[in-house]
Write a protein that holds these residues in place. Structure first.
Motif, PDB file in Angstrom:
ATOM      1  N   LEU A 148       0.791  -1.356  -0.017  1.00  0.00           N
ATOM      2  CA  LEU A 148       0.070  -0.019   0.041  1.00  0.00           C
ATOM      3  C   LEU A 148       0.744   1.344   0.035  1.00  0.00           C
ATOM      4  CD1 LEU A 148      -2.821  -0.918   2.742  1.00  0.00           C
ATOM      5  CD2 LEU A 148      -2.933  -1.149   0.088  1.00  0.00           C
ATOM      6  N   LYS A 149       2.181   1.055  -0.061  1.00  0.00           N
ATOM      7  CA  LYS A 149       2.912   2.200  -0.071  1.00  0.00           C
ATOM      8  C   LYS A 149       2.497   3.235  -1.288  1.00  0.00           C
ATOM      9  CE  LYS A 149       6.705  -0.103   2.235  1.00  0.00           C
ATOM     10  NZ  LYS A 149       8.140  -0.480   2.124  1.00  0.00           N
ATOM     11  N   SER A 150       2.307   2.432  -2.495  1.00  0.00           N
ATOM     12  CA  SER A 150       1.890   3.436  -3.484  1.00  0.00           C
ATOM     13  C   SER A 150       0.620   4.250  -3.327  1.00  0.00           C
ATOM     14  CB  SER A 150       1.892   2.537  -4.748  1.00  0.00           C
ATOM     15  OG  SER A 150       0.843   1.847  -4.673  1.00  0.00           O
ATOM     16  N   GLY A 151       0.033   3.836  -2.459  1.00  0.00           N
ATOM     17  CA  GLY A 151      -1.249   4.655  -2.091  1.00  0.00           C
ATOM     18  C   GLY A 151      -1.117   5.441  -0.903  1.00  0.00           C
ATOM     19  N   GLY A 152       0.175   5.478  -0.457  1.00  0.00           N
ATOM     20  CA  GLY A 152       0.202   6.388   0.720  1.00  0.00           C
ATOM     21  C   GLY A 152      -0.030   7.961   0.545  1.00  0.00           C
ATOM     22  N   LEU A 153       0.428   8.345  -0.499  1.00  0.00           N
ATOM     23  CA  LEU A 153       0.183   9.881  -0.802  1.00  0.00           C
ATOM     24  C   LEU A 153      -1.535   9.985  -0.621  1.00  0.00           C
ATOM     25  CD1 LEU A 153       0.944  12.577  -1.652  1.00  0.00           C
ATOM     26  CD2 LEU A 153       0.815  11.928  -4.095  1.00  0.00           C
ATOM     27  N   ALA A 154      -2.404   9.164  -1.218  1.00  0.00           N
ATOM     28  CA  ALA A 154      -3.787   9.404  -1.368  1.00  0.00           C
ATOM     29  C   ALA A 154      -4.187   9.264   0.135  1.00  0.00           C
ATOM     30  CB  ALA A 154      -4.483   7.958  -2.144  1.00  0.00           C
ATOM     31  N   ILE A 155      -3.724   8.403   0.815  1.00  0.00           N
ATOM     32  CA  ILE A 155      -4.165   8.310   2.124  1.00  0.00           C
ATOM     33  C   ILE A 155      -3.866   9.489   3.047  1.00  0.00           C
ATOM     34  CG2 ILE A 155      -3.798   6.891   4.741  1.00  0.00           C
ATOM     35  CD1 ILE A 155      -3.374   4.421   2.970  1.00  0.00           C
ATOM     36  N   LEU A 156      -2.458  10.078   2.748  1.00  0.00           N
ATOM     37  CA  LEU A 156      -2.247  11.239   3.215  1.00  0.00           C
ATOM     38  C   LEU A 156      -3.170  12.386   3.031  1.00  0.00           C
ATOM     39  CD1 LEU A 156       0.017  12.767   5.091  1.00  0.00           C
ATOM     40  CD2 LEU A 156       1.166  13.187   2.975  1.00  0.00           C
ATOM     41  N   GLU A 157      -3.279  12.457   1.721  1.00  0.00           N
ATOM     42  CA  GLU A 157      -4.607  13.521   1.336  1.00  0.00           C
ATOM     43  C   GLU A 157      -5.670  13.348   2.038  1.00  0.00           C
ATOM     44  OE1 GLU A 157      -4.597  13.213  -2.902  1.00  0.00           O
ATOM     45  OE2 GLU A 157      -2.721  14.031  -3.246  1.00  0.00           O
ATOM     46  N   PHE A 158      -6.214  12.100   2.019  1.00  0.00           N
ATOM     47  CA  PHE A 158      -7.576  12.090   2.641  1.00  0.00           C
ATOM     48  C   PHE A 158      -7.603  12.265   4.317  1.00  0.00           C
ATOM     49  CE2 PHE A 158     -10.171   9.291   5.561  1.00  0.00           C
ATOM     50  CZ  PHE A 158     -11.222   9.594   5.031  1.00  0.00           C
ATOM     51  N   LEU A 159      -6.175  12.103   4.935  1.00  0.00           N
ATOM     52  CA  LEU A 159      -6.203  12.638   6.477  1.00  0.00           C
ATOM     53  C   LEU A 159      -6.032  13.961   6.370  1.00  0.00           C
ATOM     54  CD1 LEU A 159      -3.386   9.929   7.539  1.00  0.00           C
ATOM     55  CD2 LEU A 159      -6.309   9.978   8.087  1.00  0.00           C
ATOM     56  N   MET A 160      -5.468  14.809   5.405  1.00  0.00           N
ATOM     57  CA  MET A 160      -5.268  16.176   5.454  1.00  0.00           C
ATOM     58  C   MET A 160      -6.642  16.864   5.316  1.00  0.00           C
ATOM     59  SD  MET A 160      -2.176  17.341   5.869  1.00  0.00           S
ATOM     60  CE  MET A 160      -2.439  19.068   5.502  1.00  0.00           C
ATOM     61  N   ILE A 161      -7.558  16.186   4.407  1.00  0.00           N
ATOM     62  CA  ILE A 161      -8.913  16.715   4.192  1.00  0.00           C
ATOM     63  C   ILE A 161      -9.638  16.412   5.447  1.00  0.00           C
ATOM     64  CG2 ILE A 161     -11.131  16.057   3.226  1.00  0.00           C
ATOM     65  CD1 ILE A 161      -9.596  15.593   0.560  1.00  0.00           C
ATOM     66  N   LEU A 162      -9.514  15.196   6.170  1.00  0.00           N
ATOM     67  CA  LEU A 162     -10.111  15.090   7.404  1.00  0.00           C
ATOM     68  C   LEU A 162      -9.936  16.169   8.475  1.00  0.00           C
ATOM     69  CD1 LEU A 162     -12.108  12.659   8.114  1.00  0.00           C
ATOM     70  CD2 LEU A 162     -10.290  11.377   9.062  1.00  0.00           C
ATOM     71  N   ILE A 163      -8.701  16.536   8.330  1.00  0.00           N
ATOM     72  CA  ILE A 163      -8.133  17.482   9.390  1.00  0.00           C
ATOM     73  C   ILE A 163      -8.424  18.997   9.359  1.00  0.00           C
ATOM     74  CG2 ILE A 163      -6.205  18.455  10.646  1.00  0.00           C
ATOM     75  CD1 ILE A 163      -4.772  15.687  10.372  1.00  0.00           C
ATOM     76  N   LEU A 164      -8.468  19.174   7.920  1.00  0.00           N
ATOM     77  CA  LEU A 164      -8.662  20.456   7.373  1.00  0.00           C
ATOM     78  C   LEU A 164     -10.003  21.060   7.549  1.00  0.00           C
ATOM     79  CD1 LEU A 164      -6.239  21.329   4.556  1.00  0.00           C
ATOM     80  CD2 LEU A 164      -6.076  22.406   6.738  1.00  0.00           C
ATOM     81  N   VAL A 165     -11.135  20.122   6.988  1.00  0.00           N
ATOM     82  CA  VAL A 165     -12.555  20.621   7.013  1.00  0.00           C
ATOM     83  C   VAL A 165     -12.950  20.780   8.282  1.00  0.00           C
ATOM     84  CG1 VAL A 165     -14.792  19.439   6.724  1.00  0.00           C
ATOM     85  CG2 VAL A 165     -13.040  19.010   5.235  1.00  0.00           C
ATOM     86  N   PRO A 166     -12.727  20.284   9.630  1.00  0.00           N
ATOM     87  CA  PRO A 166     -13.501  20.828  10.575  1.00  0.00           C
ATOM     88  C   PRO A 166     -12.719  22.206  11.079  1.00  0.00           C
ATOM     89  CG  PRO A 166     -12.999  18.465  10.989  1.00  0.00           C
ATOM     90  CD  PRO A 166     -12.111  18.791   9.626  1.00  0.00           C
ATOM     91  N   VAL A 167     -11.419  22.312  10.808  1.00  0.00           N
ATOM     92  CA  VAL A 167     -10.693  23.377  11.323  1.00  0.00           C
ATOM     93  C   VAL A 167     -11.225  24.958  10.388  1.00  0.00           C
ATOM     94  CG1 VAL A 167      -8.576  24.783  11.375  1.00  0.00           C
ATOM     95  CG2 VAL A 167      -8.604  22.352  11.840  1.00  0.00           C
ATOM     96  N   VAL A 168     -11.181  24.816   9.197  1.00  0.00           N
ATOM     97  CA  VAL A 168     -11.832  25.512   8.127  1.00  0.00           C
ATOM     98  C   VAL A 168     -13.395  25.799   8.486  1.00  0.00           C
ATOM     99  CG1 VAL A 168     -12.314  26.155   5.615  1.00  0.00           C
ATOM    100  CG2 VAL A 168     -10.002  24.954   6.342  1.00  0.00           C
ATOM    101  N   LEU A 169     -14.255  24.904   8.833  1.00  0.00           N
ATOM    102  CA  LEU A 169     -15.444  24.994   8.946  1.00  0.00           C
ATOM    103  C   LEU A 169     -15.712  25.808  10.258  1.00  0.00           C
ATOM    104  CD1 LEU A 169     -18.319  24.248   8.510  1.00  0.00           C
ATOM    105  CD2 LEU A 169     -17.912  22.207   9.868  1.00  0.00           C
ATOM    106  N   PHE A 170     -15.052  25.496  11.319  1.00  0.00           N
ATOM    107  CA  PHE A 170     -14.952  26.439  12.514  1.00  0.00           C
ATOM    108  C   PHE A 170     -14.913  27.944  12.369  1.00  0.00           C
ATOM    109  CE2 PHE A 170     -12.980  28.263  16.129  1.00  0.00           C
ATOM    110  CZ  PHE A 170     -13.835  28.114  17.033  1.00  0.00           C
ATOM    111  N   TYR A 171     -13.662  28.251  11.514  1.00  0.00           N
ATOM    112  CA  TYR A 171     -13.506  29.575  11.305  1.00  0.00           C
ATOM    113  C   TYR A 171     -14.597  30.248  10.523  1.00  0.00           C
ATOM    114  CZ  TYR A 171      -9.029  29.094  13.882  1.00  0.00           C
ATOM    115  OH  TYR A 171      -8.055  29.095  14.727  1.00  0.00           O
TER     116      TYR A 171
END
Length: 352
Positions: A148-171
């Motif tokens: 799954l190393k080749s899909g690591g970037l996609a997983i990282l992007e998903f985690l970034m979305i998961l973190i960013l959405v609540p932060v941006v939504l709050f502000y």
């Protein structure tokens, strides 16, 4: 003559602005996902936050409460889906021997008779292998994980979305009124008389869109629950509820409902007639939703022809992927409002 030249220049700058914004959205689409999702959720939740703030609850606390309610609803949906899916997969695995017997006794003879195809499949050996190893299927994850190393970037992007959405939504929710005011102050006074009515019309159309989507969700929940109950499918209520709630994302509700309903039907019914009946319910629901209900209740509310609704979904999906499908109708509604205003102003200049 000078007045007409000024108006033509005005239209030119408007079209240039729309073109630049569209180009930026297209070029930045890979990183816009969390911001667009947060903006859409904030637009939907802002009236509730404003209502709470008007009832003497601090804006920050109102924002936190609404976010907790939203995340609670999303979590409840996941808690409904995951146990159901896990249970149905377990039941499906347990019935694998039955499916293999069906293939051997019915499917292969039928193919040989009707298509003159001779198939040699060692069903007994395949069944024995599956029975011996299905309980240790959990160990597959450890073997597959290194690949799954080749899909690591996609997983990282998903985690970034998961973190960013609540932060941006709050502000966005906390500072919504301030951001709207500051955006209005950035608009030159000469343009305010035209842009402010345009923004109000856009807001009205988006509100109509949301009301239409709520109506579609209610209708489709009722349809899926009733249809699956009539064909005597187990778990008709949760499956129909999940499929109906997810119709706000085009095709997602049907895909999830089809997968869950098919798993349940395969493990419940002894004959394929029951599975086919379930497929008919889900398939007819998708046709009704995409060809009739959404174009009527959403398309007509926002002023889009049913053919335009279908084209918008396909076009935005082709250009922007999943997020494009999600935002196709509201963005199309906004563009329609702008084009109507530009056409109206153009016709007025032609009369002069």
């Amino acid at each position: 003559m000078n007045n007409k030249h000024s108006l033509d220049s005005h239209f030119f700058w408007w079209l240039t602005l729309i073109g630049v914004v569209s180009a930026l959205i297209y070029l930045l689409s890979p990183i816009l996902t969390p911001f667009l999702l947060a903006a859409v959720i904030a637009y939907i939740c802002n009236p509730l936050v404003t209502w709470l703030a008007a009832h003497k609850i601090p804006r920050t606390l109102s924002t936190i409460l609404v976010m907790l309610m939203t995340m609670g609803a999303f979590t409840a949906m996941i808690l409904i889906m995951l146990p159901l899916f896990e249970k149905e997969v377990s039941r499906l695995i347990e019935r694998i021997p039955f499916f293999l017997d069906f293939i051997k006794s019915r499917l292969i003879p039928w193919l040989e008779i009707h298509f003159n195809v001779e198939l040699q499949i060692d069903i007994a050996s395949l069944k024995q292998v599956l029975m011996d190893h299905w309980q240790s299927a959990g160990g597959i994850a450890a073997k597959v994980l290194p690949t799954l190393k080749s899909g690591g970037l996609a997983i990282l992007e998903f985690l970034m979305i998961l973190i960013l959405v609540p932060v941006v939504l709050f502000y966005l929710l906390r500072d919504w009124n301030v951001l709207v005011k500051q955006t209005g102050e950035l608009i030159p006074p000469v343009w305010q008389k035209q842009i402010f009515p345009l923004a109000q019309e856009t807001d009205r159309v988006l509100a109509e869109f949301l009301r239409g989507e709520i109506a579609v969700i209610i209708i489709m929940c009722t349809y899926f629950i009733t249809g699956l109950w009539l064909v005597r499918l187990e778990f008709a209520l949760p499956i129909g509820l999940v499929a109906g709630l997810l119709v706000f994302v085009p095709y997602l509700g049907t895909i999830v409902g089809f997968a869950l309903a098919t798993l349940t039907a395969i493990t419940q019914f002894q004959e394929w007639s029951g599975v086919i009946a379930v497929w008919i319910v889900i398939g007819s629901g998708q046709l009704l939703e995409s060809m009739l209900i959404t174009p009527r209740l959403v398309g007509e509310r926002i002023g889009l022809h049913p053919v335009a609704v279908i084209f918008a979904l396909l076009a935005f999906g082709q250009l922007f992927g999943f997020i494009g499908i999600l935002l196709a109708l509201p963005v199309s509604a906004v563009l329609l409002v702008w084009l109507r205003r530009l056409h109206k102003q153009y016709m007025e200049t032609m009369k002069e």
